[in-house]
Design an enzyme around this catalytic site. Structure first.
Site, PDB file in Angstrom:
ATOM      1  N   ASP A   1      60.868  14.385  36.585  1.00 36.24           N
ATOM      2  CA  ASP A   1      60.366  14.122  35.281  1.00 36.24           C
ATOM      3  C   ASP A   1      58.703  13.563  35.716  1.00 36.24           C
ATOM      4  O   ASP A   1      58.516  13.403  36.967  1.00 36.24           O
ATOM      5  CB  ASP A   1      61.039  12.839  34.820  1.00 36.24           C
ATOM      6  CG  ASP A   1      60.812  12.743  32.982  1.00 36.24           C
ATOM      7  OD1 ASP A   1      59.683  12.618  32.701  1.00 36.24           O
ATOM      8  OD2 ASP A   1      61.834  13.172  32.560  1.00 36.24           O
TER       9      ASP A   1
ATOM     10  N   TYR B   1      55.750  23.550  18.996  1.00 30.29           N
ATOM     11  CA  TYR B   1      56.825  23.205  19.763  1.00 30.29           C
ATOM     12  C   TYR B   1      57.824  24.353  20.035  1.00 30.29           C
ATOM     13  O   TYR B   1      58.339  24.893  20.697  1.00 30.29           O
ATOM     14  CB  TYR B   1      57.241  21.987  19.236  1.00 30.29           C
ATOM     15  CG  TYR B   1      58.831  21.669  20.030  1.00 30.29           C
ATOM     16  CD1 TYR B   1      59.092  21.521  21.408  1.00 30.29           C
ATOM     17  CD2 TYR B   1      59.873  21.649  19.200  1.00 30.29           C
ATOM     18  CE1 TYR B   1      60.199  21.154  21.816  1.00 30.29           C
ATOM     19  CE2 TYR B   1      61.239  21.246  19.670  1.00 30.29           C
ATOM     20  CZ  TYR B   1      61.240  21.122  20.987  1.00 30.29           C
ATOM     21  OH  TYR B   1      62.784  20.658  21.372  1.00 30.29           O
TER      22      TYR B   1
ATOM     23  N   SER C   1      70.941  15.857  19.471  1.00 25.05           N
ATOM     24  CA  SER C   1      71.696  15.127  20.243  1.00 25.05           C
ATOM     25  C   SER C   1      71.448  13.944  20.658  1.00 25.05           C
ATOM     26  O   SER C   1      70.652  13.555  21.174  1.00 25.05           O
ATOM     27  CB  SER C   1      71.827  15.865  21.796  1.00 25.05           C
ATOM     28  OG  SER C   1      73.210  15.522  22.448  1.00 25.05           O
TER      29      SER C   1
HETATM   30  C1  15L Z   1      64.587  18.870  19.067  1.00 22.91           C
HETATM   31  O1  15L Z   1      64.241  19.822  19.615  1.00 22.91           O
HETATM   32  C2  15L Z   1      64.037  17.560  19.545  1.00 22.91           C
HETATM   33  O2  15L Z   1      63.946  17.508  20.999  1.00 22.91           O
HETATM   34  C3  15L Z   1      64.937  16.519  19.108  1.00 22.91           C
HETATM   35  O3  15L Z   1      64.096  15.255  19.629  1.00 22.91           O
HETATM   36  C4  15L Z   1      65.498  16.524  17.793  1.00 22.91           C
HETATM   37  O4  15L Z   1      64.436  15.996  16.884  1.00 22.91           O
HETATM   38  C5  15L Z   1      66.010  17.694  17.482  1.00 22.91           C
HETATM   39  O5  15L Z   1      65.002  18.764  17.866  1.00 22.91           O
HETATM   40  C6  15L Z   1      66.532  17.926  15.956  1.00 22.91           C
HETATM   41  O6  15L Z   1      66.006  18.919  15.503  1.00 22.91           O
HETATM   42  O7  15L Z   1      66.977  17.038  15.430  1.00 22.91           O
END
Ligand code: 15L
Length: 265
Positions: A34, A136, A166
């Site tokens: 990390d 993202y 999750s």
């Molecule tokens: C994701 O991709 C994120 O990493 C996570 O923090 C959540 O926000 C999740 O999606 C989600 O869609 O709830």
């Protein structure tokens, strides 16, 4: 199947901290990476901090490993520069390192946000065209495409986990559909690491929720069977969020609030 040295990237993140505890049982050495603090190495752990945009560091990171669970990168909508560095340049370095180190398989944390612009009244599967809900999601779509190319060209297998939400519990109405318990996350990762043949597989990561937007029929060969469900949390979630604004894009689309996050400049 037991791994000699399993690499977990993003090990200091929300899901990384869960899997750090859970993956130990399946390997002799768990290599953790990390850019955030990983604390002290417990027995059987090896700490190798690395920036994903640093090619040499990522090459060294994959040296000597026989399995990779790649959670590392920016995990939410963000300005383009950090996403470019960690999720686009970084995932390219990861696959180059996999190729140069002769790795056979990668488990890649993609996201439900690669298809976040489908509506909450649609049910989709892994063959539905991508509809990312932000930069993202676009970067995770890049990782999915890149991993498909590395399979077609070099035979490196990947399971792309389109992880839903999750967390310890579903936090809102949307998560009644997208929630995945940590135990089901462990089941999904282990199925992805150990299924005999995966080629290039895309699977949505949720628990066995009653409300569902995703059909995993294209990933049955993984043998992933979620055992938990968001349903026991429904009454509490609905009591906390009794009304929904049906004009709100976050209510209309599967990506939830991600569809109205950004731009940042
Ligand atoms: C994701 O991709 C994120 O990493 C996570 O923090 C959540 O926000 C999740 O999606 C989600 O869609 O709830």
């Amino acid at each position: 199947l037991r791994f000699r040295r399993l690499l977990l990237t993003g090990a200091a993140g929300g899901l990384g901290r869960q899997l750090r505890q859970r993956l130990k049982a399946y390997c002799d050495v768990l290599r953790l990476s990390d850019i955030a603090d990983l604390g002290a190495a417990a027995p059987g752990e090896e700490l190798v901090p690395a920036r994903l945009e640093d090619r040499a560091a990522v090459l060294a990171l994959l040296d000597g490993v026989d399995g990779v669970v790649h959670l590392g990168g920016v995990s939410v909508e963000a300005p383009f520069e950090p996403i470019l560095a960690a999720n686009i340049v970084g995932v390219y370095h990861l696959y180059e390192a996999a190729r140069l180190n002769g790795l056979k398989r990668v488990v890649f944390a993609s996201s439900n946000h690669v298809t976040g612009y489908y509506r909450q009244d649609e049910v989709i599967d892994a063959q539905a065209p991508l509809r990312p809900d932000g930069l993202y999601g676009v970067s995770k779509a890049f990782g999915e495409n890149l991993s498909r190319f590395y399979f077609d060209r070099y035979g490196i297998e990947t399971v792309c986990l389109r992880i839903g939400s999750s967390f310890p519990e579903p936090k809102d109405r949307r998560m009644l559909a997208t929630w995945m318990s940590f135990d089901d996350l462990e089941r999904l990762v282990m199925a992805s690491l150990t299924a005999p043949v995966v080629g290039h597989t895309i699977v949505y990561g949720t628990s066995d929720n009653t409300t569902r937007w995703y059909d995993n029929r294209c990933a049955r060969h993984l043998g992933f069977r979620p055992l938990d469900s968001s349903e026991p949390f429904r009454a509490a979630v609905e009591a906390r969020q009794p009304t929904l604004d049906h004009q709100d894009p976050a209510v209309i689309y599967q990506g939830g609030a991600f569809v109205r996050t950004g731009p940042f400049e």
